[in-house]
Design a protein around this motif. Structure first.
Motif, PDB file in Angstrom:
ATOM      1  N   ASP A  73       0.834  -1.204   0.000  1.00 43.47           N
ATOM      2  CA  ASP A  73       0.000   0.000   0.000  1.00 43.47           C
ATOM      3  C   ASP A  73       0.870   1.256   0.000  1.00 43.47           C
ATOM      4  OD1 ASP A  73      -2.393   1.399  -0.086  1.00 43.47           O
ATOM      5  OD2 ASP A  73      -2.499   1.607   2.085  1.00 43.47           O
ATOM      6  N   LEU A  74       1.954   1.199  -0.783  1.00 44.41           N
ATOM      7  CA  LEU A  74       2.905   2.308  -0.800  1.00 44.41           C
ATOM      8  C   LEU A  74       2.329   3.558  -1.449  1.00 44.41           C
ATOM      9  CD1 LEU A  74       6.125   0.347  -1.764  1.00 44.41           C
ATOM     10  CD2 LEU A  74       5.458   1.173   0.480  1.00 44.41           C
ATOM     11  N   LEU A  75       1.357   3.355  -2.334  1.00 48.17           N
ATOM     12  CA  LEU A  75       0.779   4.507  -3.018  1.00 48.17           C
ATOM     13  C   LEU A  75      -0.645   4.761  -2.544  1.00 48.17           C
ATOM     14  CD1 LEU A  75       2.062   3.817  -6.640  1.00 48.17           C
ATOM     15  CD2 LEU A  75       3.202   4.951  -4.751  1.00 48.17           C
ATOM     16  N   GLY A  76      -0.921   4.406  -1.290  1.00 43.89           N
ATOM     17  CA  GLY A  76      -2.260   4.575  -0.745  1.00 43.89           C
ATOM     18  C   GLY A  76      -2.627   6.031  -0.548  1.00 43.89           C
ATOM     19  N   ALA A  77      -3.841   6.252  -0.147  1.00 46.33           N
ATOM     20  CA  ALA A  77      -4.371   7.613  -0.024  1.00 46.33           C
ATOM     21  C   ALA A  77      -3.619   8.446   1.008  1.00 46.33           C
ATOM     22  CB  ALA A  77      -5.854   7.544   0.344  1.00 46.33           C
ATOM     23  N   GLN A  78      -2.922   7.788   1.943  1.00 49.48           N
ATOM     24  CA  GLN A  78      -2.243   8.527   2.999  1.00 49.48           C
ATOM     25  C   GLN A  78      -0.853   9.015   2.593  1.00 49.48           C
ATOM     26  OE1 GLN A  78      -3.974   9.297   5.742  1.00 49.48           O
ATOM     27  NE2 GLN A  78      -5.625   8.239   4.669  1.00 49.48           N
ATOM     28  N   ALA A  79      -0.410   8.687   1.378  1.00 48.92           N
ATOM     29  CA  ALA A  79       0.941   9.074   0.967  1.00 48.92           C
ATOM     30  C   ALA A  79       1.097  10.598   0.936  1.00 48.92           C
ATOM     31  CB  ALA A  79       1.263   8.481  -0.398  1.00 48.92           C
ATOM     32  N   PHE A  80       0.069  11.298   0.441  1.00 51.13           N
ATOM     33  CA  PHE A  80       0.091  12.759   0.399  1.00 51.13           C
ATOM     34  C   PHE A  80      -1.240  13.283   0.919  1.00 51.13           C
ATOM     35  CE2 PHE A  80       3.127  11.455  -2.819  1.00 51.13           C
ATOM     36  CZ  PHE A  80       4.201  12.294  -2.567  1.00 51.13           C
ATOM     37  N   TYR A  81      -1.220  14.497   1.445  1.00 50.13           N
ATOM     38  CA  TYR A  81      -2.422  15.068   2.040  1.00 50.13           C
ATOM     39  C   TYR A  81      -2.930  16.259   1.229  1.00 50.13           C
ATOM     40  CZ  TYR A  81      -1.322  12.059   5.953  1.00 50.13           C
ATOM     41  OH  TYR A  81      -1.060  10.956   6.732  1.00 50.13           O
ATOM     42  N   PHE A  82      -2.756  16.183  -0.087  1.00 45.98           N
ATOM     43  CA  PHE A  82      -3.279  17.214  -0.973  1.00 45.98           C
ATOM     44  C   PHE A  82      -3.633  16.542  -2.294  1.00 45.98           C
ATOM     45  CE2 PHE A  82       1.378  17.452  -0.605  1.00 45.98           C
ATOM     46  CZ  PHE A  82       1.750  16.968  -1.844  1.00 45.98           C
ATOM     47  N   PRO A  83      -4.474  17.170  -3.125  1.00 50.14           N
ATOM     48  CA  PRO A  83      -4.909  16.543  -4.380  1.00 50.14           C
ATOM     49  C   PRO A  83      -3.728  16.254  -5.304  1.00 50.14           C
ATOM     50  CG  PRO A  83      -6.299  18.411  -3.830  1.00 50.14           C
ATOM     51  CD  PRO A  83      -5.135  18.461  -2.890  1.00 50.14           C
ATOM     52  N   CYS A  84      -3.630  15.016  -5.752  1.00 55.05           N
ATOM     53  CA  CYS A  84      -2.531  14.635  -6.641  1.00 55.05           C
ATOM     54  C   CYS A  84      -2.804  13.264  -7.231  1.00 55.05           C
ATOM     55  CB  CYS A  84      -1.202  14.624  -5.890  1.00 55.05           C
ATOM     56  SG  CYS A  84      -1.105  13.345  -4.614  1.00 55.05           S
ATOM     57  N   ILE A  85      -1.942  12.887  -8.158  1.00 62.80           N
ATOM     58  CA  ILE A  85      -1.982  11.557  -8.756  1.00 62.80           C
ATOM     59  C   ILE A  85      -0.609  10.929  -8.594  1.00 62.80           C
ATOM     60  CG2 ILE A  85      -2.225  10.249 -10.908  1.00 62.80           C
ATOM     61  CD1 ILE A  85      -4.086  12.445 -11.906  1.00 62.80           C
ATOM     62  N   LEU A  86      -0.581   9.668  -8.202  1.00 63.67           N
ATOM     63  CA  LEU A  86       0.649   8.888  -8.164  1.00 63.67           C
ATOM     64  C   LEU A  86       0.516   7.758  -9.174  1.00 63.67           C
ATOM     65  CD1 LEU A  86       1.300   8.652  -4.331  1.00 63.67           C
ATOM     66  CD2 LEU A  86       2.760   9.786  -5.994  1.00 63.67           C
ATOM     67  N   MET A  87       1.573   7.539  -9.944  1.00 60.64           N
ATOM     68  CA  MET A  87       1.539   6.521 -10.990  1.00 60.64           C
ATOM     69  C   MET A  87       2.816   5.701 -10.980  1.00 60.64           C
ATOM     70  SD  MET A  87       0.222   9.068 -14.027  1.00 60.64           S
ATOM     71  CE  MET A  87       1.265  10.404 -13.406  1.00 60.64           C
ATOM     72  N   VAL A  88       2.719   4.490 -11.503  1.00 60.60           N
ATOM     73  CA  VAL A  88       3.895   3.690 -11.827  1.00 60.60           C
ATOM     74  C   VAL A  88       3.774   3.328 -13.298  1.00 60.60           C
ATOM     75  CG1 VAL A  88       5.180   1.559 -11.402  1.00 60.60           C
ATOM     76  CG2 VAL A  88       4.105   2.767  -9.492  1.00 60.60           C
ATOM     77  N   THR A  89       4.845   3.557 -14.053  1.00 60.42           N
ATOM     78  CA  THR A  89       4.844   3.203 -15.477  1.00 60.42           C
ATOM     79  C   THR A  89       5.884   2.120 -15.740  1.00 60.42           C
ATOM     80  OG1 THR A  89       6.599   4.640 -16.375  1.00 60.42           O
ATOM     81  CG2 THR A  89       4.463   5.668 -15.900  1.00 60.42           C
ATOM     82  N   ASP A  90       5.757   1.457 -16.884  1.00 64.43           N
ATOM     83  CA  ASP A  90       6.801   0.522 -17.287  1.00 64.43           C
ATOM     84  C   ASP A  90       7.977   1.309 -17.850  1.00 64.43           C
ATOM     85  OD1 ASP A  90       6.021   1.315 -19.842  1.00 64.43           O
ATOM     86  OD2 ASP A  90       5.882  -0.722 -20.623  1.00 64.43           O
ATOM     87  N   THR A  91       8.976   0.637 -18.368  1.00 62.40           N
ATOM     88  CA  THR A  91      10.185   1.319 -18.842  1.00 62.40           C
ATOM     89  C   THR A  91       9.942   2.148 -20.099  1.00 62.40           C
ATOM     90  OG1 THR A  91      10.813  -0.713 -20.002  1.00 62.40           O
ATOM     91  CG2 THR A  91      11.775  -0.348 -17.830  1.00 62.40           C
TER      92      THR A  91
END
Length: 284
Positions: A73-91
């Motif tokens: 749950d590394l990219l869960g909702a608690q990672a940041f406390y402001f509106p944003c998007i977190l993504m993981v992409t392939d190479t």
């Protein structure tokens, strides 16, 4: 105290610019690359997005990393406390995982065609943190008008490579927000998430290699004149289990393990673990 000092260093503007900023020469090169790939600046939506079987194959290929992200749950909702998007992409910059607040996710999807399967490469989205990180093979921040697409020019985007156990880039972690959030504040947080992903990925790969070694040993031992139980004990002995550990795994006493090891050595005409390993590896 030193940890706090390092954190303070990281949020200084000079450090931030030098560490993950992009030079004017690099920006010019990115601009030309975006133009060469035929990306239209004024388009609202990113050009390419995988779907169907192609997307399924990509997600299957990245399954190990996907499992780590969900489990930790590394990219869960608690990672940041402001509106944003977190993504993981392939190479290649194709998004394999995306999370964030509902409004940001909805806006990115509906307005810009950004979601799982979207390509953030130069040929699809022009200059952004992911395409720049792929080009430079390092962490990158792209702010405001540095983005090629007009629709992204209110954004800040950051991207950090995720490396595997062989120190090759396996994926990219990316952050984006429509809000005017200082990059130097975001970067240490993103770097921490990236480090955790790398650690878990390397750990998973190491465990996979252990299973691979066991498969090789089983194949080699299959051709030797040993009983099934002797082959089982020999495999764990070669994998550097001690008598006590083997007794627990196999379900026999430590003295019985010693008897088996002696019997294995006698049958294969070896007198040490090193010579046993050489004998087994040369079995076929």
């Amino acid at each position: 105290m030193r940890i706090m000092g390092v954190f303070a260093d990281k949020i200084k503007g000079d450090f931030f610019s030098n560490a993950i900023g992009v030079s004017s020469e690099e920006m010019e090169r990115f601009e030309q690359k975006s133009i060469h790939n035929g990306v239209q600046k004024d388009t609202m939506r990113v050009r390419f997005r995988l779907s169907g079987k192609m997307l399924e194959r990509l997600l299957t290929k990245c399954q190990t990393l996907m499992d780590i992200i969900r489990k930790e749950d590394l990219l869960g909702a608690q990672a940041f406390y402001f509106p944003c998007i977190l993504m993981v992409t392939d190479t290649n910059g194709v998004i394999i995982y995306i999370t964030g607040d509902e409004v940001s996710i909805s806006n990115a999807e509906q307005m810009n065609n950004i979601g799982v399967g979207t390509s953030l490469s130069f040929s699809s989205a022009g200059t952004n943190a992911v395409s720049a990180a792929i080009e430079l093979q390092r962490a990158v921040v792209i702010c405001g008008e540095q983005h090629y697409l007009t629709t992204m020019r209110d954004w800040i985007t950051l991207s950090i490579p995720i490396r595997n156990s062989e120190n090759h880039i396996a994926a990219y972690l990316a952050f984006s927000s429509f809000h005017n959030i200082p990059g130097p504040i975001i970067y240490p947080c993103l770097e921490s998430i990236s480090a955790r992903l790398e650690y878990q990925l390397k750990k998973a790969e190491a465990q996979g290699k252990v299973w691979f070694v066991e498969e090789i040993l089983e194949e080699r031992l299959r051709h030797l004149p040993l009983t099934p139980r002797e082959k089982e004990v020999a495999m764990y002995w070669i994998l550097d289990y001690d008598y006590k550990q083997i007794s627990k795994v196999v379900g026999i006493s430590e003295n019985t393990v010693r008897v088996y090891v002696t019997r294995i050595n006698n049958k294969l005409r070896v007198n040490s673990k090193a010579s046993l390993i050489l004998r087994v590896l040369g079995a076929i």
